[in-house]
Every structure is written in C-alpha cells, then in structure tokens.
Design a protein around this motif. Structure first.
Motif, PDB file in Angstrom:
ATOM      1  N   VAL A  78       0.852  -1.189   0.000  1.00 45.76           N
ATOM      2  CA  VAL A  78       0.000   0.000   0.000  1.00 45.76           C
ATOM      3  C   VAL A  78       0.891   1.242   0.000  1.00 45.76           C
ATOM      4  CG1 VAL A  78      -1.670   1.306   1.364  1.00 45.76           C
ATOM      5  CG2 VAL A  78      -1.899  -1.164   1.177  1.00 45.76           C
ATOM      6  N   ASP A  79       0.509   2.249  -0.767  1.00 45.76           N
ATOM      7  CA  ASP A  79       1.228   3.518  -0.771  1.00 45.76           C
ATOM      8  C   ASP A  79       0.811   4.322   0.451  1.00 45.76           C
ATOM      9  OD1 ASP A  79       2.361   5.981  -1.174  1.00 45.76           O
ATOM     10  OD2 ASP A  79       1.372   6.387  -3.088  1.00 45.76           O
ATOM     11  N   ALA A  80       1.636   4.241   1.497  1.00 43.02           N
ATOM     12  CA  ALA A  80       1.280   4.889   2.760  1.00 43.02           C
ATOM     13  C   ALA A  80       1.328   6.405   2.684  1.00 43.02           C
ATOM     14  CB  ALA A  80       2.226   4.406   3.864  1.00 43.02           C
ATOM     15  N   SER A  81       1.969   6.947   1.654  1.00 41.95           N
ATOM     16  CA  SER A  81       2.077   8.404   1.547  1.00 41.95           C
ATOM     17  C   SER A  81       0.779   9.050   1.083  1.00 41.95           C
ATOM     18  CB  SER A  81       3.196   8.778   0.566  1.00 41.95           C
ATOM     19  OG  SER A  81       2.811   8.530  -0.774  1.00 41.95           O
ATOM     20  N   GLY A  82      -0.162   8.212   0.565  1.00 40.89           N
ATOM     21  CA  GLY A  82      -1.396   8.780   0.028  1.00 40.89           C
ATOM     22  C   GLY A  82      -1.152   9.602  -1.216  1.00 40.89           C
ATOM     23  N   ASP A 139       8.373   6.427   4.858  1.00 41.43           N
ATOM     24  CA  ASP A 139       9.204   7.588   5.140  1.00 41.43           C
ATOM     25  C   ASP A 139       8.629   8.860   4.541  1.00 41.43           C
ATOM     26  OD1 ASP A 139       9.777   6.137   2.744  1.00 41.43           O
ATOM     27  OD2 ASP A 139      11.483   7.455   2.377  1.00 41.43           O
ATOM     28  N   LEU A 140       7.696   8.734   3.587  1.00 39.21           N
ATOM     29  CA  LEU A 140       7.080   9.899   2.946  1.00 39.21           C
ATOM     30  C   LEU A 140       5.693  10.189   3.488  1.00 39.21           C
ATOM     31  CD1 LEU A 140       8.005   9.073  -0.776  1.00 39.21           C
ATOM     32  CD2 LEU A 140       9.299  10.459   0.858  1.00 39.21           C
ATOM     33  N   ALA A 141       5.220   9.362   4.406  1.00 34.99           N
ATOM     34  CA  ALA A 141       3.851   9.487   4.905  1.00 34.99           C
ATOM     35  C   ALA A 141       3.762  10.498   6.050  1.00 34.99           C
ATOM     36  CB  ALA A 141       3.341   8.133   5.381  1.00 34.99           C
ATOM     37  N   PHE A 142       2.633  11.196   6.123  1.00 39.20           N
ATOM     38  CA  PHE A 142       2.373  12.064   7.263  1.00 39.20           C
ATOM     39  C   PHE A 142       2.245  11.205   8.508  1.00 39.20           C
ATOM     40  CE2 PHE A 142       0.515  14.577   3.704  1.00 39.20           C
ATOM     41  CZ  PHE A 142       1.378  15.673   3.783  1.00 39.20           C
ATOM     42  N   GLU A 143       2.766  11.668   9.615  1.00 40.56           N
ATOM     43  CA  GLU A 143       2.816  10.873  10.837  1.00 40.56           C
ATOM     44  C   GLU A 143       1.428  10.444  11.288  1.00 40.56           C
ATOM     45  OE1 GLU A 143       4.406   8.525  13.384  1.00 40.56           O
ATOM     46  OE2 GLU A 143       5.706   9.807  12.172  1.00 40.56           O
ATOM     47  N   GLU A 144       0.462  11.355  11.227  1.00 41.04           N
ATOM     48  CA  GLU A 144      -0.885  11.004  11.695  1.00 41.04           C
ATOM     49  C   GLU A 144      -1.535   9.964  10.785  1.00 41.04           C
ATOM     50  OE1 GLU A 144      -3.476  14.710  10.064  1.00 41.04           O
ATOM     51  OE2 GLU A 144      -1.894  15.162  11.499  1.00 41.04           O
ATOM     52  N   LEU A 145      -1.200  10.008   9.481  1.00 38.63           N
ATOM     53  CA  LEU A 145      -1.718   9.001   8.555  1.00 38.63           C
ATOM     54  C   LEU A 145      -1.071   7.655   8.837  1.00 38.63           C
ATOM     55  CD1 LEU A 145      -3.468   8.320   6.112  1.00 38.63           C
ATOM     56  CD2 LEU A 145      -1.588   9.049   4.630  1.00 38.63           C
TER      57      LEU A 145
END
Length: 388
Positions: free
Chosen positions: A106-110, A222-228
């Motif tokens: 899954v692309d955690a960065s959205g 590493d590119l994802a917002f912390e809250e996400l």
C-alpha cells in the motif's frame, strides 16, 4: 518452494519492493501499469542459524543468520472492479493462483489515487486500498464458484460432502483444497445449495483469507504524514522499499556492511564516502531508526513464519558432527509446516527416504525421537531409513 505474491494497485512501490527483495532487474517508473507481465524472482526468509550455538562455522550462513529461498511474484497492479476485467484485472488475478500467501503493498504516503495515478501526498486514504484488494479477490473467487455451482450442486445430489469435493476439484487451479472449503463453510455457516450472491461473497472472502492469507505493508512510510501512518492497524508493517534497495546496492558495491533485516548498517573500513553518499546514507539511517529497519525483510518473514506458520529444520546424516555425507556442516535448511514430524521431514528430503523411514535422532541430544514427534524450529534431525 513457498511462493509469495506482491499485490496492490499500480504505482504503490511493488516493483521497488520486488527488486529490493530479489535484486532482480525490473522496470520501476512513476506511472500506472509499469508491470505488465508478472515478474518472478527469489527472495529469502531470515532465521538464526544453529551453528553459532554449537560452536561451529557452517559456511552457509551470514553472521549467524541463514537465508532460505522463497519464490516471489510481482504481479500487475490491481484497480477497482478488476474482477470485472477493468485494467489488467483478469491477468492480475490469474497470477495469484500459485501464491501461498500475499504481501499487499500500500502507498502509505497517500500520493496515488485508487488507480495508481500520482496525486498530492496525503490526498488519498491508503486504508481504502487495503479494503478493496480483499474485496476484488473475493468477488473474483465468488464469480468462479457461481459459474460452476449449479452444475456441481446437481451432481452432488444434495450431499454437502460430495459438493465440497466437487468444488475442490473445480478450484484446484487456485490451490484451494476441500479442507479449505470446509473451514470456510464452518466459519460463515453458508449453505452452498441455497446460497445467493451475498452469501457466496461471504464464503469466498473467508476462503481467500484461509487459502491466500495476506500481510499488508505500508510502503513509502518515510514519505507518509505521521498522523496518517499512525492510523494504520498495528499489524501493518511499515516499509521503505526504496531505502532497502539502496542499502542492498551499497552492500553489493562493497560500500557498507548490511544484512537484510538488520536495524542498521556500517560503512566498511577504508571506504571514503562522497558527500552525496554520506547524505543519502544518513537519511536512510534516520528512517531505519524510526522504523527499526526498512521493513522489507520483516514483511517476507512475517508472511512465511506468521501467516504460513512455517519452521526451519536442518536434516543431517551424522548427528555427532552435524554433517551430511560429504562432511558439510548443516548444509540444508528446510521450511516445514508447524506440526510436521520426522517422517514428514524424511519425505521432504526424498520420497524413497520417507518410504524407508525407520526412526529419527535429535542431533543435539543424540536421542531417538518418535516419528510422531512435532518438530520445532531450529531442530537438527538425522533420519535413519532403509533407503540409500
């Protein structure tokens, strides 16, 4: 060989994960459907090697860790309504037939929408991608069952056991067994003789969970917002495949010492880093400290050891020296299903050895063990057989 499949929508980092795990030469690009045909490669699970505790040097491990090969398939990206043939859906689903377990990327960065097109980071909820993969797979299997069920039900003449066996024959191409079907029926309480479309979808969903278990990885963590990132369930593995790929490349080039699954790396003595290398490795180290590694090896290990419940067993011919017939120390490491016995191991080594099985010896204790004894991970076993 155990086979794992990398699944997910296009442009989520599957090909980067695949290349990092296998070091295979695959195309990586920032657009949907980079992967058209499935890529096949070899990845490895990491397990402590017993040689260190025995005071031996087996020559088959790396710093006390054995890496055991498993198959890895990087399949075409999946989009919503794939079960209806949208995108490369039919090809994707067909590529999953031989998989024992699935690593969902899954692309955690959205930063990509439901079909894998680049969007502003954080504008797409990646948790939606987790849900739709399971749904598409369930709809795909339900469609196959629904197509053949009326004919099979008539042939079964009202007998559930007969229908289960017939359905298992029809689903053999998906590696689904009668035992899988019975387990799914017990879990859902579905009557296949009277099931409507919704009931078949529930049954198919349970069948998929049993036969094709999944571990989900939040890639590009590493590119994802912390809250996400924090909103993902705890069982989701946080990964950065790009960092793993960079580390393996640097290790292959002799720049660093790094084993897949290590929480850190070291620059090799005598190596002088360029400013760009130093900056890049420093950024990777910060990510590894945050996530306790890159997560790639953890995902592969979790799929094999947790989802598939495998253990590692070492067969030997000489229990005194822990060697085979050529005096090689612990030359083989077999992945076996938890609950396997010495007799199962004998058949795994060779069918003739299994047929001629007499007894087994625990190489550590030098004691005979019953053929019904449940093996443990790390066991070293000598098989005594009438077969040569």
């Amino acid at each position: 060989m155990i086979t794992l499949a990398l699944a997910g929508k296009p442009n989520c980092g599957k090909s980067t994960f695949f290349k990092a795990a296998t070091l295979a030469d695959v195309e990586i690009a920032n657009y949907p459907f980079t992967t058209i045909d499935a890529n096949n490669g070899v990845a490895y699970v990491r397990s402590p090697c017993p040689c260190r505790e025995l005071g031996l040097d087996c020559g088959n491990c790396h710093d006390g860790f054995r890496f055991i090969n498993v198959g890895l398939i990087d399949v075409a990206g999946l989009v919503p309504d794939a079960h209806k043939g949208k995108g490369l859906g039919n090809q994707f689903l067909d590529n999953l037939r031989s998989a024992d377990a699935i690593i969902q990327v899954v692309d955690a960065s959205g930063g990509t929408d439901a079909e894998g097109n680049p969007v502003d980071p954080g504008s797409h909820d990646p948790k939606e991608d987790i849900r739709f993969l399971r749904f598409e797979m369930a709809m795909w299997v339900a469609g196959i069952i629904e197509k053949h069920l009326p004919r099979l039900a008539r042939a079964a003449q009202g007998k559930e056991a007969a229908l289960v066996d017939l359905l298992a024959e029809g689903l053999a191409g998906l590696s689904m067994t009668a035992e899988d079907i019975r387990s799914a029926l017990a879990e859902t309480d579905v009557d296949l003789f009277t099931a409507d479309g919704d009931a078949l979808c529930r049954f198919a969903d349970a069948l998929i969970a049993i036969n094709k278990p999944m571990v989900t990885v939040a890639n590009k963590a590493d590119l994802a917002f912390e809250e996400l990132l924090a909103s993902f369930p705890p069982e989701v593995v946080r990964t950065t495949a790009a960092a793993e790929l960079a580390l393996r490349g640097a290790a292959s080039a002799g720049v660093i010492s790094y084993l897949p699954g290590d929480p850190d790396f070291t620059v090799k003595p005598g190596v002088t880093l360029t400013p760009q290398q130093e900056k890049g490795l420093s950024m990777i180290r910060a990510v590894m400290q945050r996530f306790k590694g890159t997560g790639v090896q953890e995902a592969v290990n979790r799929a094999v050891f947790s989802l598939l419940d495998m253990i590692v067993v070492y067969p030997v011919e000489d229990e005194t020296h822990f060697t085979d017939g050529k005096n090689r120390i612990l030359p083989d490491a077999f992945l076996m299903k938890r609950g396997s016995t010495p007799r199962d191991l004998a058949y795994r080594v060779h069918t003739d050895i299994g047929k001629g099985f007499l007894y087994a010896v625990d190489a550590r204790t030098k004691m005979r063990v019953k053929d019904s004894t449940e093996l443990k991970s790390g066991d070293i076993i000598r098989i005594v057989s009438t077969a040569k």
